[in-house]
Write a protein that holds these residues in place. Structure first.
Motif, PDB file in Angstrom:
ATOM      1  N   SER A  44      20.103  18.495  61.920  1.00 18.00           N
ATOM      2  CA  SER A  44      21.113  19.212  62.695  1.00 18.00           C
ATOM      3  C   SER A  44      20.794  19.116  64.176  1.00 18.00           C
ATOM      4  O   SER A  44      19.622  19.096  64.576  1.00 18.00           O
ATOM      5  CB  SER A  44      21.175  20.690  62.260  1.00 18.00           C
ATOM      6  OG  SER A  44      21.501  20.800  60.893  1.00 18.00           O
ATOM      7  N   TYR A  45      21.854  19.117  65.007  1.00 14.04           N
ATOM      8  CA  TYR A  45      21.719  19.084  66.462  1.00 14.04           C
ATOM      9  C   TYR A  45      22.366  20.347  67.023  1.00 14.04           C
ATOM     10  O   TYR A  45      23.496  20.684  66.665  1.00 14.04           O
ATOM     11  CB  TYR A  45      22.389  17.828  67.040  1.00 14.04           C
ATOM     12  CG  TYR A  45      21.768  16.551  66.518  1.00 14.04           C
ATOM     13  CD1 TYR A  45      20.715  15.941  67.200  1.00 14.04           C
ATOM     14  CD2 TYR A  45      22.231  15.967  65.337  1.00 14.04           C
ATOM     15  CE1 TYR A  45      20.146  14.770  66.711  1.00 14.04           C
ATOM     16  CE2 TYR A  45      21.669  14.802  64.855  1.00 14.04           C
ATOM     17  CZ  TYR A  45      20.616  14.206  65.541  1.00 14.04           C
ATOM     18  OH  TYR A  45      20.043  13.059  65.051  1.00 14.04           O
ATOM     19  N   TYR A  46      21.603  21.040  67.876  1.00 13.31           N
ATOM     20  CA  TYR A  46      22.033  22.342  68.401  1.00 13.31           C
ATOM     21  C   TYR A  46      22.112  22.297  69.923  1.00 13.31           C
ATOM     22  O   TYR A  46      21.368  21.578  70.584  1.00 13.31           O
ATOM     23  CB  TYR A  46      21.042  23.435  67.993  1.00 13.31           C
ATOM     24  CG  TYR A  46      20.937  23.672  66.510  1.00 13.31           C
ATOM     25  CD1 TYR A  46      21.697  24.663  65.889  1.00 13.31           C
ATOM     26  CD2 TYR A  46      20.067  22.912  65.724  1.00 13.31           C
ATOM     27  CE1 TYR A  46      21.583  24.897  64.528  1.00 13.31           C
ATOM     28  CE2 TYR A  46      19.946  23.140  64.370  1.00 13.31           C
ATOM     29  CZ  TYR A  46      20.709  24.135  63.774  1.00 13.31           C
ATOM     30  OH  TYR A  46      20.603  24.358  62.423  1.00 13.31           O
ATOM     31  N   TYR A  47      23.014  23.113  70.421  1.00 11.95           N
ATOM     32  CA  TYR A  47      23.095  23.350  71.858  1.00 11.95           C
ATOM     33  C   TYR A  47      23.178  24.856  72.056  1.00 11.95           C
ATOM     34  O   TYR A  47      24.156  25.494  71.651  1.00 11.95           O
ATOM     35  CB  TYR A  47      24.320  22.661  72.465  1.00 11.95           C
ATOM     36  CG  TYR A  47      24.522  22.975  73.936  1.00 11.95           C
ATOM     37  CD1 TYR A  47      23.578  22.579  74.883  1.00 11.95           C
ATOM     38  CD2 TYR A  47      25.634  23.683  74.353  1.00 11.95           C
ATOM     39  CE1 TYR A  47      23.755  22.872  76.221  1.00 11.95           C
ATOM     40  CE2 TYR A  47      25.826  23.982  75.693  1.00 11.95           C
ATOM     41  CZ  TYR A  47      24.883  23.576  76.625  1.00 11.95           C
ATOM     42  OH  TYR A  47      25.054  23.873  77.951  1.00 11.95           O
ATOM     43  N   ASN A  48      22.107  25.412  72.647  1.00 16.12           N
ATOM     44  CA  ASN A  48      22.032  26.869  72.835  1.00 16.12           C
ATOM     45  C   ASN A  48      22.295  27.627  71.525  1.00 16.12           C
ATOM     46  O   ASN A  48      23.137  28.503  71.440  1.00 16.12           O
ATOM     47  CB  ASN A  48      23.025  27.333  73.899  1.00 16.12           C
ATOM     48  CG  ASN A  48      22.527  27.019  75.295  1.00 16.12           C
ATOM     49  OD1 ASN A  48      21.408  26.542  75.478  1.00 16.12           O
ATOM     50  ND2 ASN A  48      23.361  27.266  76.278  1.00 16.12           N
ATOM     51  N   ILE A  53      26.351  19.133  65.377  1.00 13.50           N
ATOM     52  CA  ILE A  53      26.521  18.024  64.435  1.00 13.50           C
ATOM     53  C   ILE A  53      25.453  18.143  63.353  1.00 13.50           C
ATOM     54  O   ILE A  53      24.323  18.594  63.616  1.00 13.50           O
ATOM     55  CB  ILE A  53      26.365  16.656  65.149  1.00 13.50           C
ATOM     56  CG1 ILE A  53      27.208  16.603  66.410  1.00 13.50           C
ATOM     57  CG2 ILE A  53      26.724  15.512  64.210  1.00 13.50           C
ATOM     58  CD1 ILE A  53      26.909  15.392  67.282  1.00 13.50           C
ATOM     59  N   ARG A  54      25.782  17.724  62.151  1.00 11.78           N
ATOM     60  CA  ARG A  54      24.808  17.714  61.060  1.00 11.78           C
ATOM     61  C   ARG A  54      24.982  16.463  60.226  1.00 11.78           C
ATOM     62  O   ARG A  54      26.112  16.055  59.917  1.00 11.78           O
ATOM     63  CB  ARG A  54      24.974  18.943  60.173  1.00 11.78           C
ATOM     64  CG  ARG A  54      24.084  18.917  58.929  1.00 11.78           C
ATOM     65  CD  ARG A  54      24.379  20.051  57.981  1.00 11.78           C
ATOM     66  NE  ARG A  54      24.077  21.351  58.561  1.00 11.78           N
ATOM     67  CZ  ARG A  54      24.137  22.490  57.887  1.00 11.78           C
ATOM     68  NH1 ARG A  54      24.498  22.487  56.603  1.00 11.78           N
ATOM     69  NH2 ARG A  54      23.861  23.636  58.488  1.00 11.78           N
ATOM     70  N   PHE A  55      23.821  15.876  59.847  1.00 13.59           N
ATOM     71  CA  PHE A  55      23.838  14.825  58.831  1.00 13.59           C
ATOM     72  C   PHE A  55      23.217  15.402  57.574  1.00 13.59           C
ATOM     73  O   PHE A  55      22.103  15.930  57.592  1.00 13.59           O
ATOM     74  CB  PHE A  55      23.040  13.595  59.269  1.00 13.59           C
ATOM     75  CG  PHE A  55      22.980  12.539  58.197  1.00 13.59           C
ATOM     76  CD1 PHE A  55      23.980  11.597  58.094  1.00 13.59           C
ATOM     77  CD2 PHE A  55      21.937  12.521  57.278  1.00 13.59           C
ATOM     78  CE1 PHE A  55      23.947  10.632  57.074  1.00 13.59           C
ATOM     79  CE2 PHE A  55      21.897  11.566  56.264  1.00 13.59           C
ATOM     80  CZ  PHE A  55      22.909  10.618  56.166  1.00 13.59           C
TER      81      PHE A  55
END
Length: 296
Positions: A44-48, A53-55
């Protein structure tokens, strides 16, 4: 496209961290065994703290959760090389590390130690409460139950969650509201992966205070009697010599106070040990058995 993603990430961090924002990723492996079919790879990619986005290996592609994430997920899903690399992570990353964990950690177990004791229950109409404390076990999952006269107890029980000691081991405590009844048998039963069979600890009610005092008094009396007999035996073995010594000292003291006795014994030194006197030798040794050395 992978290189573009790396550049994009670095650029985003460089622009946003100056104002205190953060972009980060999280990689997880969810599994029930070392079998590939029981493993799920998630990145998963997080911003604050907001997931963009998740794979997911079970889905097989990227999924976006925001407008920005949807656009990037679409772009990455159109790159066969990017998808192939992520799909391979389930085997190359997860299965490899899970095998290490199973071999070195997850297959290990530590047997629990159990303490069963009674305590007062504040604010409760019951006079006491039984506590079954289970310490230092691994892995975390454990079952603690209560049995009265062979039947499992399902009411009046409260238990804590398993909580960590901080050294990979765990502990848990189970409480049973307890009303003493004559002839009943209560046990704490512990089931854990480290045990071949359930561990059963039977509750032994404490002895009443009056009986405890009687036993303590009897033990003290017996111990005192043993010490007394040992003293008597010791005095008998060493008493004759002690009495003889005390008698001799008393007799000498009495004679020393008798002027007539002293006047009788004082001249004996001159008469008995006078040089050349045969009296000394005839009273000590036979003349034939004594050789004199003349003085110079």
């Amino acid at each position: 496209m992978a290189s573009k993603f790396l550049c994009f990430t670095l650029l985003f961090i460089n622009i946003c961290t100056a104002d205190g924002y953060e972009l980060y990723s999280s990689t997880r492996c969810l599994f029930n065994s070392t079998e590939l079919k029981d493993i799920e790879f998630i990145r998963s990619y997080y911003y604050n703290r907001m997931e963009l986005i998740r794979f997911d290996s079970d889905v097989g592609k990227y999924v976006g959760y925001t407008e920005f994430g949807v656009k990037n997920a679409e772009m990455w899903n159109n790159d066969p090389g990017q998808l192939a690399a992520m799909r391979a992570q389930k085997e190359t990353y997860c299965q490899y590390n899970i095998g290490i964990w199973y071999a070195n950690v997850l297959s290990k177990s530590v047997k629990p130690s159990v303490r069963l004791h009674s305590t007062m229950a504040p604010g409760c109409h019951h006079p006491a409460m039984l506590v079954c404390s289970v310490y230092d076990f691994y892995p975390k999952w454990i079952k603690v139950s209560w049995v009265r006269n062979g039947q499992e107890i399902t009411s009046d029980i409260t238990s804590t969650e398993e909580f960590a000691n901080g050294d990979w081991l765990y502990q848990v405590h189970s409480h049973l509201e307890y009303m003493p009844r004559s002839g009943e048998k209560i046990s704490c039963v512990v089931e854990h992966a480290s045990l071949e069979k359930p561990l059963i600890i039977n509750w032994v009610p404490p002895m009443p205070e009056t009986e405890r005092l009687i036993i303590v008094g009897a033990v003290g009396l017996i111990l005192g009697l043993i010490l007394f007999l040992a003293g008597v035996i010791y005095r008998r073995k060493s008493g004759d010599t002690s009495l003889a010594c005390r008698f001799s000292e008393k007799q000498a003291e009495d004679w020393s106070k008798d002027a007539a006795a002293l006047s009788l014994w004082r001249p004996q030194k001159e008469m008995f040990f006078k040089p050349g006197s045969e009296l000394c030798f005839t009273n000590v040794l036979p003349k034939s058995g004594l050789m004199l050395v003349p003085s110079s």
